[in-house]
Design a protein around this motif. Sequence first.
Motif, short mmCIF file in Angstrom:
data_model
loop_
_atom_site.label_atom_id
_atom_site.label_comp_id
_atom_site.label_asym_id
_atom_site.label_seq_id
_atom_site.Cartn_x
_atom_site.Cartn_y
_atom_site.Cartn_z
N GLU A 136 -17.55 37.29 -30.89
CA GLU A 136 -18.47 36.65 -31.98
C GLU A 136 -17.95 35.37 -32.66
O GLU A 136 -18.77 34.71 -33.15
N ASP A 137 -16.73 35.67 -33.10
CA ASP A 137 -15.86 34.58 -33.81
C ASP A 137 -14.41 34.64 -33.34
O ASP A 137 -13.87 35.20 -34.19
N ALA A 138 -14.20 33.89 -32.39
CA ALA A 138 -12.90 34.00 -31.77
C ALA A 138 -11.87 33.59 -32.90
O ALA A 138 -10.59 34.09 -32.94
N ARG A 139 -11.90 32.54 -33.65
CA ARG A 139 -10.95 32.18 -34.61
C ARG A 139 -10.83 32.96 -35.70
O ARG A 139 -9.44 33.43 -35.90
N SER A 140 -11.80 33.74 -36.20
CA SER A 140 -11.51 34.78 -37.43
C SER A 140 -10.91 35.98 -36.71
O SER A 140 -10.02 36.60 -37.35
N GLN A 141 -11.42 36.51 -35.51
CA GLN A 141 -10.77 37.48 -34.90
C GLN A 141 -9.36 37.64 -34.30
O GLN A 141 -8.51 38.29 -34.70
N ALA A 142 -8.94 36.16 -34.00
CA ALA A 142 -7.70 35.83 -33.79
C ALA A 142 -6.72 36.02 -34.58
O ALA A 142 -5.62 36.36 -34.90
N ALA A 143 -7.23 35.39 -35.99
CA ALA A 143 -6.49 35.17 -37.36
C ALA A 143 -6.32 36.64 -37.82
O ALA A 143 -5.19 36.89 -38.24
N ASP B 200 -8.66 58.76 -34.33
CA ASP B 200 -7.54 59.79 -34.49
C ASP B 200 -6.60 59.15 -35.05
O ASP B 200 -5.78 58.00 -34.61
N ALA B 201 -6.04 59.90 -36.20
CA ALA B 201 -5.12 59.11 -37.14
C ALA B 201 -3.68 59.19 -36.29
O ALA B 201 -3.40 59.95 -35.47
N LEU B 202 -3.01 58.19 -36.66
CA LEU B 202 -1.73 58.05 -36.26
C LEU B 202 -0.82 59.23 -36.49
O LEU B 202 -0.57 59.62 -37.70
N LYS B 203 -0.18 60.22 -35.50
CA LYS B 203 0.34 61.12 -36.12
C LYS B 203 1.40 61.58 -34.58
O LYS B 203 1.29 61.37 -33.65
N GLN B 204 2.45 62.56 -35.09
CA GLN B 204 3.40 62.96 -34.30
C GLN B 204 2.39 63.88 -33.13
O GLN B 204 1.55 64.61 -33.53
N GLN B 205 2.65 63.71 -31.96
CA GLN B 205 1.92 64.46 -30.84
C GLN B 205 2.89 65.49 -29.92
O GLN B 205 4.10 65.26 -30.09
N PHE B 206 2.04 66.43 -29.48
CA PHE B 206 3.17 67.40 -28.71
C PHE B 206 3.95 66.94 -27.64
O PHE B 206 4.92 67.44 -27.18
N TRP B 207 3.42 65.70 -27.06
CA TRP B 207 4.32 65.21 -26.00
C TRP B 207 5.48 64.44 -26.34
O TRP B 207 5.95 63.73 -25.48
N GLY B 208 5.80 64.37 -27.67
CA GLY B 208 7.00 63.36 -28.11
C GLY B 208 6.87 62.04 -28.56
O GLY B 208 7.84 61.53 -28.96
N ALA B 209 5.51 61.61 -28.97
CA ALA B 209 5.47 60.37 -29.42
C ALA B 209 4.45 60.43 -30.62
O ALA B 209 3.67 61.64 -30.69
N HIS B 210 4.31 59.40 -31.33
CA HIS B 210 3.15 59.44 -32.37
C HIS B 210 1.98 58.53 -31.45
O HIS B 210 2.48 57.62 -30.74
N PHE B 211 0.83 58.95 -31.98
CA PHE B 211 -0.33 58.21 -30.92
C PHE B 211 -1.53 58.52 -32.17
O PHE B 211 -1.72 59.39 -32.95
N GLY B 212 -2.19 57.44 -32.13
CA GLY B 212 -3.54 57.37 -32.88
C GLY B 212 -4.38 56.47 -32.10
O GLY B 212 -3.99 55.36 -31.50
N GLN B 213 -5.73 56.49 -32.58
CA GLN B 213 -6.70 55.55 -32.00
C GLN B 213 -7.58 55.06 -33.00
O GLN B 213 -8.01 55.90 -33.88
N LEU B 214 -7.94 53.89 -33.07
CA LEU B 214 -9.09 53.29 -33.94
C LEU B 214 -9.78 52.32 -33.35
O LEU B 214 -9.63 51.79 -32.53
N GLU B 215 -11.10 51.97 -33.96
CA GLU B 215 -11.90 50.63 -33.56
C GLU B 215 -11.86 49.74 -34.73
O GLU B 215 -12.22 50.21 -36.15
N ASP B 216 -11.40 48.65 -34.34
CA ASP B 216 -11.41 47.69 -35.69
C ASP B 216 -12.51 47.14 -36.00
O ASP B 216 -13.43 47.45 -35.22
N LYS B 217 -12.49 46.32 -36.92
CA LYS B 217 -13.99 45.85 -37.58
C LYS B 217 -14.57 44.85 -36.78
O LYS B 217 -15.89 44.59 -36.86
N TYR B 218 -13.98 44.54 -35.57
CA TYR B 218 -14.72 43.64 -34.42
C TYR B 218 -15.45 44.74 -33.11
O TYR B 218 -15.88 44.20 -32.18
N GLY B 219 -15.19 46.03 -33.22
CA GLY B 219 -15.50 46.84 -32.33
C GLY B 219 -14.57 47.08 -31.24
O GLY B 219 -14.97 47.91 -30.54
N VAL B 220 -13.43 46.58 -31.00
CA VAL B 220 -12.36 46.77 -30.23
C VAL B 220 -11.83 47.91 -30.40
O VAL B 220 -11.25 48.28 -31.54
#
Length: 136
Positions: free
Chosen positions: A11-18, A102-122
């Motif tokens: 909806e606002d590529a300039r500010s989202q890219a910034a 899902d907060a970024l944290k150590q996972q059982f498979w050997g990596a840190h992993f987390g998930q979020l939705e940014d303020k633009y819905g991505v």
Amino acid sequence: MAKLTPYIFSEDARSQAAFYTEALGGEVVDVMTFADGPDPNPEYKDKVMHLSFKAAGILFYMCDSLWTIERGNGMALLLEFSTEEEAYAAFDKLAEGGKVIDALKQQFWGAHFGQLEDKYGVTWQVMTEMKVPEPS
């Protein structure tokens, strides 16, 4: 052989890219508005027809959408970092103004992993490279 490049409708590529270049480190490479094209529609002349930026060492494309954006849950952008420090810094900055799924944290498979939705819905998934155990 193909190359996959994320293309984000905004909806606002300039500010989202910034936001992304600030959060992930990078820069806007190029911006083209509809006024730069042939026979521009005056209604869209200042809207971004194509923007490219580099962030976290990845090339992204983006444009201002001319229709209503409806984000879904069928896809996420995954960023994999070689260090925990890089992953946590990117996760925290991308989460600003958004929501942590899902907060970024150590996972059982050997990596840190987390998930979020940014303020633009991505939706972003952030993880570290998997640590393969050393043979004994």
